[in-house]
Write an enzyme that holds these catalytic residues in place. Sequence first.
Site, mmCIF file in Angstrom:
data_model
loop_
_atom_site.group_PDB
_atom_site.id
_atom_site.type_symbol
_atom_site.label_atom_id
_atom_site.label_comp_id
_atom_site.label_asym_id
_atom_site.label_seq_id
_atom_site.Cartn_x
_atom_site.Cartn_y
_atom_site.Cartn_z
ATOM 1 N N ASP A 1 42.845 46.628 38.509
ATOM 2 C CA ASP A 1 42.644 46.589 39.965
ATOM 3 C C ASP A 1 43.864 47.208 40.657
ATOM 4 O O ASP A 1 44.971 46.664 40.582
ATOM 5 C CB ASP A 1 42.470 45.110 40.354
ATOM 6 C CG ASP A 1 42.228 44.894 41.838
ATOM 7 O OD1 ASP A 1 42.708 45.711 42.655
ATOM 8 O OD2 ASP A 1 41.579 43.887 42.167
ATOM 9 N N HIS B 1 38.599 46.519 41.234
ATOM 10 C CA HIS B 1 38.431 45.648 42.408
ATOM 11 C C HIS B 1 36.989 45.669 42.929
ATOM 12 O O HIS B 1 36.681 45.026 43.916
ATOM 13 C CB HIS B 1 39.387 46.141 43.499
ATOM 14 C CG HIS B 1 39.691 45.135 44.579
ATOM 15 N ND1 HIS B 1 40.489 44.029 44.374
ATOM 16 C CD2 HIS B 1 39.325 45.065 45.887
ATOM 17 C CE1 HIS B 1 40.594 43.331 45.485
ATOM 18 N NE2 HIS B 1 39.886 43.934 46.434
ATOM 19 N N SER C 1 38.708 39.212 47.386
ATOM 20 C CA SER C 1 39.789 39.944 48.046
ATOM 21 C C SER C 1 40.196 39.233 49.350
ATOM 22 O O SER C 1 40.596 38.070 49.299
ATOM 23 C CB SER C 1 39.355 41.396 48.265
ATOM 24 O OG SER C 1 40.460 42.198 48.576
#
Lengths: 287, 287
Positions: free
Chosen positions: A227, A261, A150
């Site tokens: 996600d 995620h 991320s």
Amino acid sequence: MAGKFEITSEIASFGGKILKLTHESAVLRCKMAVNLYLPPNQGKVPVLFYLSGLTCTGDNCLEKGFLQAHASKLGIAIVYPDTSPRGLGIPGEDESWDFGTGAGFYIDALKEPFKGSYNMYSYINDELQQQLFSEFDQLDSSRISLSGHSMGGHGALTIFLKNPGKYKSVSAFAPISNPINCPWGQKAFAGYLGDDQQEWAKHDATELMKKYSGPKPAILIDVGTGDNFYKQKQLLPEHLEDAAKSVGWDVQVRYQPNYDHSYFFVSTFGADHIAHAAKFLGTNSTL
Amino acid sequence: MAGKFEITSEIASFGGKILKLTHESAVLRCKMAVNLYLPPNQGKVPVLFYLSGLTCTGDNCLEKGFLQAHASKLGIAIVYPDTSPRGLGIPGEDESWDFGTGAGFYIDALKEPFKGSYNMYSYINDELQQQLFSEFDQLDSSRISLSGHSMGGHGALTIFLKNPGKYKSVSAFAPISNPINCPWGQKAFAGYLGDDQQEWAKHDATELMKKYSGPKPAILIDVGTGDNFYKQKQLLPEHLEDAAKSVGWDVQVRYQPNYDHSYFFVSTFGADHIAHAAKFLGTNSTL
């Protein structure tokens, strides 16, 4: 071992050991925690820096990513740094989860009040490495790779792209791939860098890739199609893919059906990312 | 799917999926959360119940144990139940970390005020299984194994020993192996069962093993020599080893140098425990 790090605990893991460390950072102006996984191998080992995402510390992936299992087999050390300076008391640093504490974005701030302490780029790329390599002889400073998740995927990609030839490889899990065009990146870059969008582009993986010259090892990226941040266009991996195509770089973005995620996603594909790093770092073992 | 479980989220993991479930438990008199990992296999799959330790919920091992990686490869479902009833408001249930909430000890309480609701034995051995097998057709109710950590290791061993032939195998990580002779067990048994120590012995793995008759599949147990609870004699695996020898049971206790009591320990040896269960459950895959 005399040195700059204090070992606060040592934990056996997959035949090797986790060292939980603290040290004083000059560039961040505070005490930082960092986790180091040392595989069971004798002699010098290559090093993977794993950069974490928003709100995380170096503990999340250490506990939930399961990368040590694979690093142990392949003989790779892993460094898990924190994601921002801590406890500086700067006005505004604790007001939101996606800016300030836990959200350093792996850049050096140019704007007050963050200038002079929010220097996560210099911390990761210089200071932390220098301290680690001077203190832990086992770590091979000539063989370093990057990965991250991320915001940490953004960090891994941009630090790689800013330092042609320094890092052997890079990979990323659900990286923020084009921060100048997503809300997280725009908020962070405005807050840390100011309003000059030409300055922003210097810290954007997609923009950096277009102008990069240097060795181009294949890049592995995984993104889950379930996600929510991908769906909300915070990640924009397609923009990075387009840039890669335009410069002829082998960037493989794998869209993993239904994955989210979380670290359930990271841990599922961790073996592939460690194997990817190993391919470029050189190891004597196989997964 | 109409049924007694509510699926609060579904998370992709190692090619299969995690279902985070809630349901009403009659024997515990409250709503319970439970996690179910379904491997990617088609058709019926065997089921491993993983019982957690003091203070844990079903989430800790789900997130940190990495058992799904191996269960996916071997085609085994894993159930991660909670460790006690929650939120009953019983006087004293929240006063200490090793008794009451998060510390149900996998027995049915005989003593007020816990009698009638602290029934973790009946919950795990009966009610939860009945509800799961009636709702999830994929789960093979004829192939069940047990594993667990610390208090959950005690749970796995005692539930196995109380039900000869019902479970195909059992293994444990750092189990409380002789609770009637350690402070944790004495506190819990006095609190849940009362002062009659003959009653306590009915829930003690070492005592149960001495009197057991039934199938005796090999048992795998790992204990870290750096485990502070082992050092403090809360676990006493040597007592279980002695009992096993006296009845000719193949109980392998592996003393793992330097490992502690944490999930870094559990995750390191998880593959061996899943492979152990697979040997008795029967699967078509190998790790």
